[in-house]
Design a protein around this motif. Structure first.
Motif, PDB file in Angstrom:
ATOM      1  N   LEU A   1       0.828  -1.210   0.000  1.00  0.00           N
ATOM      2  CA  LEU A   1       0.000   0.000   0.000  1.00  0.00           C
ATOM      3  C   LEU A   1       0.858   1.254   0.000  1.00  0.00           C
ATOM      4  O   LEU A   1       0.662   2.165  -0.822  1.00  0.00           O
ATOM      5  N   GLY A   2       1.836   1.328   0.911  1.00  0.00           N
ATOM      6  CA  GLY A   2       2.670   2.522   1.011  1.00  0.00           C
ATOM      7  C   GLY A   2       3.470   2.794  -0.248  1.00  0.00           C
ATOM      8  O   GLY A   2       3.528   3.932  -0.736  1.00  0.00           O
ATOM      9  N   ASN A   3       4.065   1.756  -0.793  1.00  0.00           N
ATOM     10  CA  ASN A   3       4.900   1.948  -1.988  1.00  0.00           C
ATOM     11  C   ASN A   3       4.073   2.208  -3.238  1.00  0.00           C
ATOM     12  O   ASN A   3       4.483   2.993  -4.100  1.00  0.00           O
ATOM     13  N   VAL A   4       2.903   1.556  -3.349  1.00  0.00           N
ATOM     14  CA  VAL A   4       2.034   1.829  -4.496  1.00  0.00           C
ATOM     15  C   VAL A   4       1.523   3.266  -4.450  1.00  0.00           C
ATOM     16  O   VAL A   4       1.407   3.938  -5.492  1.00  0.00           O
ATOM     17  N   ILE A   5       1.226   3.774  -3.249  1.00  0.00           N
ATOM     18  CA  ILE A   5       0.798   5.170  -3.112  1.00  0.00           C
ATOM     19  C   ILE A   5       1.890   6.114  -3.599  1.00  0.00           C
ATOM     20  O   ILE A   5       1.625   7.092  -4.316  1.00  0.00           O
ATOM     21  N   ILE A   6       3.147   5.838  -3.216  1.00  0.00           N
ATOM     22  CA  ILE A   6       4.258   6.684  -3.662  1.00  0.00           C
ATOM     23  C   ILE A   6       4.396   6.629  -5.180  1.00  0.00           C
ATOM     24  O   ILE A   6       4.530   7.663  -5.850  1.00  0.00           O
ATOM     25  N   ILE A   7       4.365   5.434  -5.764  1.00  0.00           N
ATOM     26  CA  ILE A   7       4.507   5.287  -7.218  1.00  0.00           C
ATOM     27  C   ILE A   7       3.380   6.026  -7.934  1.00  0.00           C
ATOM     28  O   ILE A   7       3.620   6.787  -8.889  1.00  0.00           O
ATOM     29  N   THR A   8       2.139   5.817  -7.476  1.00  0.00           N
ATOM     30  CA  THR A   8       0.986   6.450  -8.116  1.00  0.00           C
ATOM     31  C   THR A   8       1.042   7.969  -7.979  1.00  0.00           C
ATOM     32  O   THR A   8       0.747   8.699  -8.933  1.00  0.00           O
ATOM     33  N   THR A   9       1.443   8.439  -6.804  1.00  0.00           N
ATOM     34  CA  THR A   9       1.525   9.887  -6.568  1.00  0.00           C
ATOM     35  C   THR A   9       2.552  10.532  -7.482  1.00  0.00           C
ATOM     36  O   THR A   9       2.303  11.591  -8.071  1.00  0.00           O
ATOM     37  N   VAL A  10       3.707   9.901  -7.618  1.00  0.00           N
ATOM     38  CA  VAL A  10       4.762  10.457  -8.473  1.00  0.00           C
ATOM     39  C   VAL A  10       4.309  10.463  -9.932  1.00  0.00           C
ATOM     40  O   VAL A  10       4.533  11.445 -10.660  1.00  0.00           O
ATOM     41  N   ILE A  11       3.646   9.402 -10.366  1.00  0.00           N
ATOM     42  CA  ILE A  11       3.216   9.310 -11.768  1.00  0.00           C
ATOM     43  C   ILE A  11       2.143  10.347 -12.085  1.00  0.00           C
ATOM     44  O   ILE A  11       2.161  10.971 -13.154  1.00  0.00           O
ATOM     45  N   THR A  12       1.201  10.546 -11.155  1.00  0.00           N
ATOM     46  CA  THR A  12       0.034  11.385 -11.441  1.00  0.00           C
ATOM     47  C   THR A  12       0.206  12.853 -11.066  1.00  0.00           C
ATOM     48  O   THR A  12      -0.657  13.660 -11.398  1.00  0.00           O
ATOM     49  N   THR A  13       1.276  13.198 -10.371  1.00  0.00           N
ATOM     50  CA  THR A  13       1.479  14.584  -9.931  1.00  0.00           C
ATOM     51  C   THR A  13       2.590  15.223 -10.755  1.00  0.00           C
ATOM     52  O   THR A  13       3.759  14.842 -10.635  1.00  0.00           O
ATOM     53  N   ARG A  14       2.219  16.181 -11.552  1.00  0.00           N
ATOM     54  CA  ARG A  14       3.181  16.800 -12.468  1.00  0.00           C
ATOM     55  C   ARG A  14       4.341  17.468 -11.721  1.00  0.00           C
ATOM     56  O   ARG A  14       5.485  17.445 -12.175  1.00  0.00           O
ATOM     57  N   GLN A  15       4.037  18.073 -10.566  1.00  0.00           N
ATOM     58  CA  GLN A  15       5.085  18.764  -9.804  1.00  0.00           C
ATOM     59  C   GLN A  15       6.173  17.819  -9.297  1.00  0.00           C
ATOM     60  O   GLN A  15       7.265  18.259  -8.934  1.00  0.00           O
ATOM     61  N   LEU A  16       5.862  16.520  -9.254  1.00  0.00           N
ATOM     62  CA  LEU A  16       6.826  15.534  -8.761  1.00  0.00           C
ATOM     63  C   LEU A  16       7.605  14.864  -9.882  1.00  0.00           C
ATOM     64  O   LEU A  16       8.331  13.903  -9.646  1.00  0.00           O
ATOM     65  N   HIS A  17       7.459  15.368 -11.097  1.00  0.00           N
ATOM     66  CA  HIS A  17       8.217  14.806 -12.222  1.00  0.00           C
ATOM     67  C   HIS A  17       9.622  15.415 -12.243  1.00  0.00           C
ATOM     68  O   HIS A  17       9.999  16.152 -13.143  1.00  0.00           O
ATOM     69  N   THR A  18      10.383  15.074 -11.207  1.00  0.00           N
ATOM     70  CA  THR A  18      11.751  15.558 -11.046  1.00  0.00           C
ATOM     71  C   THR A  18      12.656  14.348 -10.802  1.00  0.00           C
ATOM     72  O   THR A  18      12.169  13.258 -10.463  1.00  0.00           O
ATOM     73  N   PRO A  19      13.966  14.512 -10.951  1.00  0.00           N
ATOM     74  CA  PRO A  19      14.883  13.372 -10.728  1.00  0.00           C
ATOM     75  C   PRO A  19      14.729  12.731  -9.354  1.00  0.00           C
ATOM     76  O   PRO A  19      14.748  11.500  -9.235  1.00  0.00           O
ATOM     77  N   LEU A  20      14.583  13.558  -8.304  1.00  0.00           N
ATOM     78  CA  LEU A  20      14.470  13.025  -6.948  1.00  0.00           C
ATOM     79  C   LEU A  20      13.302  12.061  -6.825  1.00  0.00           C
ATOM     80  O   LEU A  20      13.454  10.936  -6.325  1.00  0.00           O
ATOM     81  N   TYR A  21      12.138  12.452  -7.291  1.00  0.00           N
ATOM     82  CA  TYR A  21      10.947  11.621  -7.132  1.00  0.00           C
ATOM     83  C   TYR A  21      10.913  10.477  -8.143  1.00  0.00           C
ATOM     84  O   TYR A  21      10.305   9.432  -7.873  1.00  0.00           O
ATOM     85  N   PHE A  22      11.542  10.664  -9.275  1.00  0.00           N
ATOM     86  CA  PHE A  22      11.680   9.553 -10.224  1.00  0.00           C
ATOM     87  C   PHE A  22      12.483   8.420  -9.581  1.00  0.00           C
ATOM     88  O   PHE A  22      12.098   7.248  -9.657  1.00  0.00           O
TER      89      PHE A  22
END
Length: 315
Positions: free
Chosen positions: A44-65
């Protein structure tokens, strides 16, 4: 004769008996419920992180990738050992074939090695972000990020091949009891009916000393980064400190148990199983919590994602 009563195996038997964490059935039921909850929380925790990074444009950075890729590795790493362990907790016969044991060891070290090399990439990312802020996005472009991730997976693959290739050639014709809940090299090597000193030396050098060296280098690197942040960074200091502190915590949780298990002779210690539980199940569950709780940007993005899921009509 039941497998649990056999003390020896032949090359035709092709099975090991896993002694697991407890021989008491009531304790096993409790552990099943506990570790099932841990495993589901990990997913649950890791899928939330993956989904959040994919769906949030502001998180499309090297750190969150890189963080999303670490979440993928955490799910995979936990899934190498936990499902088999949960199955065994509900059954009296806890056996694994020798080919299955070798496969489990291969994927365990493959994904574990990839995680270690990805943590190196994440430390490199933070170094550039702090020491080269004006050139950071130019250097850490999409192509470089992809190469770092692919490089981490390939490095883990090479590491695993080097480890398991030494073990897979050993003959197993003696005791068949593995005093653990999964197959790992230190326990399996001891079951060989051949002299294993060279193999043990190779594994300690490949896993133990290399892991310890990388751990110390990463700790020194983060110390330099944190000093740089404390002295020179003025804008976004709190965010930078929180991000680096989270990465230091994850690095310590990942490398500490590995150093304990592999950077010593293959002897049994009382804490071995507890440490194994820590780095096979607990650490993959804690990683998303550590990154989320110490990262305001991630927490805000997760709240927005949950809001969109729970209230689809709300903008």
């Amino acid at each position: 004769m039941a497998w649990g009563n056999r003390s020896n195996i032949t090359t035709l038997a092709m099975e090991f008996v896993l002694l697991g964490l407890s021989q008491n059935y009531e304790v096993q039921l409790f552990l099943f419920v506990l570790f099932l909850a841990v495993y589901l929380t990990t997913w649950l925790g890791n899928v939330i992180i993956i989904t959040t990074v994919i769906t949030t444009r502001q998180l499309h950075t090297p750190l969150y990738f890189l963080l999303a890729n670490l979440a993928i590795l955490d799910i995979t790493y936990s899934s190498v050992t936990t499902p088999k362990m949960l199955w065994d907790l509900l059954h009296k016969q806890k056996t694994i074939s020798i080919p299955g044991c070798m496969a489990q060891m291969f994927f365990f070290h493959f994904v574990g090695g990839a995680s270690i090399f990805l943590l190196i990439a994440m430390a490199f990312d933070r170094y550039l972000a702090i020491h080269k802020p004006l050139h950071y996005l130019v250097i850490m472009n999409q192509k470089v990020c992809m190469r770092l991730v692919v490089g981490a997976w390939l490095s883990g693959l090479v590491h695993s091949i080097m480890q398991v290739s030494m073990v897979i050639r050993l003959p197993f014709c003696g005791p068949n009891m593995l005093d653990n809940f999964y197959c790992d090299i230190p326990q399996v090597v001891k079951l060989s009916c051949e002299e294993t000193y060279a193999v043990e030396l190779w594994v300690v050098a490949n896993s133990g000393l290399v892991t310890t060296s990388i751990f110390l280098i990463l700790l020194m690197s983060y110390t330099v980064i944190l000093l740089k942040i404390r002295i020179h960074v003025t804008v976004g200091k709190h965010k930078a400190l929180s991000t680096c502190a989270a990465q230091v915590t994850v690095v310590s949780l990942t490398f500490g148990p590995c150093v304990f298990i592999y950077d010593r002779p293959f002897q049994k210690f009382a804490m071995d199983k507890a440490v194994s539980v820590l780095y096979t199940m607990v650490t993959p569950m804690l990683n998303p919590m550590i990154y989320t709780l110490r990262n305001g940007e991630m927490k805000g993005a997760i709240r927005k994602l949950m809001g969109r899921i729970l209230c689809p009509g709300r903008k």
